[in-house]
Design an enzyme around this catalytic site. Structure first.
Site, mmCIF file in Angstrom:
data_model
loop_
_atom_site.group_PDB
_atom_site.id
_atom_site.type_symbol
_atom_site.label_atom_id
_atom_site.label_comp_id
_atom_site.label_asym_id
_atom_site.label_seq_id
_atom_site.Cartn_x
_atom_site.Cartn_y
_atom_site.Cartn_z
ATOM 1 C CB SER A 179 -0.896 0.031 1.233
ATOM 2 O OG SER A 179 -1.510 1.304 1.351
ATOM 3 C CE1 TYR B 250 -4.101 -1.992 4.915
ATOM 4 C CE2 TYR B 250 -3.414 0.234 4.332
ATOM 5 C CZ TYR B 250 -3.855 -1.022 3.949
ATOM 6 O OH TYR B 250 -4.043 -1.303 2.619
HETATM 7 P P1 NDP Z 1 -11.406 -5.840 -0.535
HETATM 8 O O1 NDP Z 1 -11.791 -5.791 0.910
HETATM 9 O O2 NDP Z 1 -12.287 -5.176 -1.525
HETATM 10 O O3 NDP Z 1 -11.185 -7.363 -0.990
HETATM 11 C C1 NDP Z 1 -10.400 -8.157 -0.149
HETATM 12 C C2 NDP Z 1 -10.275 -9.545 -0.715
HETATM 13 O O4 NDP Z 1 -9.457 -10.278 0.214
HETATM 14 C C3 NDP Z 1 -11.594 -10.282 -0.825
HETATM 15 O O5 NDP Z 1 -11.532 -11.178 -1.902
HETATM 16 C C4 NDP Z 1 -11.669 -11.034 0.502
HETATM 17 O O6 NDP Z 1 -12.384 -12.244 0.424
HETATM 18 C C5 NDP Z 1 -10.213 -11.349 0.722
HETATM 19 N N1 NDP Z 1 -9.940 -11.529 2.143
HETATM 20 C C6 NDP Z 1 -10.117 -10.638 3.150
HETATM 21 N N2 NDP Z 1 -9.803 -11.201 4.323
HETATM 22 C C7 NDP Z 1 -9.436 -12.479 4.031
HETATM 23 C C8 NDP Z 1 -9.035 -13.569 4.831
HETATM 24 N N3 NDP Z 1 -8.956 -13.486 6.161
HETATM 25 N N4 NDP Z 1 -8.763 -14.723 4.209
HETATM 26 C C9 NDP Z 1 -8.849 -14.854 2.867
HETATM 27 N N5 NDP Z 1 -9.229 -13.849 2.062
HETATM 28 C C10 NDP Z 1 -9.521 -12.684 2.647
HETATM 29 O O7 NDP Z 1 -9.925 -5.220 -0.576
HETATM 30 P P2 NDP Z 1 -9.161 -4.438 -1.758
HETATM 31 O O8 NDP Z 1 -9.406 -5.109 -3.045
HETATM 32 O O9 NDP Z 1 -9.450 -2.995 -1.615
HETATM 33 O O10 NDP Z 1 -7.633 -4.635 -1.314
HETATM 34 C C11 NDP Z 1 -6.807 -5.623 -1.912
HETATM 35 C C12 NDP Z 1 -5.348 -5.333 -1.566
HETATM 36 O O11 NDP Z 1 -5.006 -4.016 -1.985
HETATM 37 C C13 NDP Z 1 -5.051 -5.385 -0.070
HETATM 38 O O12 NDP Z 1 -3.743 -5.888 0.110
HETATM 39 C C14 NDP Z 1 -5.094 -3.917 0.330
HETATM 40 O O13 NDP Z 1 -4.332 -3.668 1.493
HETATM 41 C C15 NDP Z 1 -4.464 -3.300 -0.901
HETATM 42 N N6 NDP Z 1 -4.742 -1.887 -1.056
HETATM 43 C C16 NDP Z 1 -6.016 -1.444 -1.374
HETATM 44 C C17 NDP Z 1 -6.242 -0.100 -1.533
HETATM 45 C C18 NDP Z 1 -7.586 0.450 -1.905
HETATM 46 O O14 NDP Z 1 -7.726 1.686 -1.928
HETATM 47 N N7 NDP Z 1 -8.584 -0.355 -2.197
HETATM 48 C C19 NDP Z 1 -5.174 0.901 -1.347
HETATM 49 C C20 NDP Z 1 -3.884 0.314 -1.007
HETATM 50 C C21 NDP Z 1 -3.710 -1.017 -0.873
HETATM 51 P P3 NDP Z 1 -13.925 -12.395 0.907
HETATM 52 O O15 NDP Z 1 -14.775 -12.069 -0.294
HETATM 53 O O16 NDP Z 1 -14.054 -13.822 1.318
HETATM 54 O O17 NDP Z 1 -14.131 -11.465 2.042
#
Ligand code: NDP
Length: 248
Positions: free
Chosen positions: A143, A157
């Protein structure tokens, strides 16, 4: 260059059911890779994605595995490697956020962030490494908050995402002699369920970008697919921002 540059490659993506992870799964599959991905609890989004991609002729496998759980993280990689016949691409995407000042940060949230954002990345990678061939790709999703914290409440975070950046550098050294590259893609604000572009913090985050807007999941996925592909072999150990100029 083939129009499907990842044909024959086998990919594993954590947290691939929604958001950035789902778009990465979509993109890698569209470029010819067979893809296994994890999700945490409800299979609704995962099933929908598998249906969408298999109807397009892709090989896609959804695996329920809680990234907070070491054994489940290890088992998911082993299952993906067994069913796909090995692995060539690993994308450590699953992560969670909790925003609170340090004196009000719940202990269980601290453990959850460390276990998922750092622990899952470590156990997934450690397990996957023995299945990777020479020239494989590891792509971590960090991030921009590793480099810039635009407001209060993000210390934990940010700490976990700083760990992603450091792990990426060290791992690139560990695996360089096998021609395996390791990179850290650091998104800025991207419109997802976790950070909707109409959410509470959206306006203040948009103001920090150069274009005054959120990015799309495709902005990150297209870059990840380049890093996963054959033309990125001299990029490794790098922390690469896809952030709309959030840090300039
Ligand atoms: P979302 O919350 O939209 O999606 C998260 C995904 O991860 C889902 O598929 C979810 O599955 C899965 N997930 C969450 N917890 C678990 C767990 N315990 N075990 C297995 N799977 C899990 O997140 P984003 O798409 O926004 O973020 C994705 C990545 O990008 C992360 O690393 C985040 O830190 C990073 N990021 C995002 C930013 C943003 O602005 N969106 C900015 C900077 C970094 P399920 O459907 O089962 O919940």
């Amino acid at each position: 260059m083939s129009s499907a540059p990842l044909t024959g490659r086998r990919a594993f993506v954590t947290g691939g059911s929604r958001g950035i992870g789902a778009e990465i799964v979509r993109r890698l599959a569209a470029e010819g890779a067979a893809v296994a991905f994890t999700y945490s609890a409800s299979s609704a989004h995962a099933d929908k994605l598998v249906g969408e991609l298999t109807s397009n002729g892709a090989t896609v496998l959804a695996i329920q595995a809680d990234a907070a759980d070491r054994e489940q993280s290890i088992a998911a990689v082993e299952r993906a490697a067994a069913e796909l016949g090995g692995l060539d691409i690993v994308v450590n995407n699953a992560a969670v956020a909790h925003i609170a000042p340090i004196d009000d940060f719940p202990a269980e949230e601290f453990d959850r962030l460390v276990n998922i954002n750092i622990g899952s990345m470590y156990w997934t990678t450690r397990t996957a490494v023995k299945h990777l061939g020479d020239g494989a790709r590891i792509i971590n999703i960090g991030s921009i908050n590793a480099d810039r914290i635009p407001g209060p409440g993000l210390s934990v975070y940010g700490m976990t995402k700083g760990a992603v950046a450091s792990f990426t550098r060290g791992l690139a050294r560990d695996l360089g002699d096998r021609g395996i590259t390791v990179n850290n893609v650091q998104p800025g604000p991207i419109d997802t369920d976790a950070n909707p572009d109409q959410g509470d913090f959206a306006e203040s985050l948009k103001a920090v970008t150069t274009q005054g807007r959120y990015g799309h999941t495709t902005d990150v996925a297209s870059f990840v697919s380049f890093l996963a592909g054959p033309e990125s072999g001299y990029i490794t150990g790098a922390n690469l921002n896809v952030d709309g100029g959030f840090t300039v």
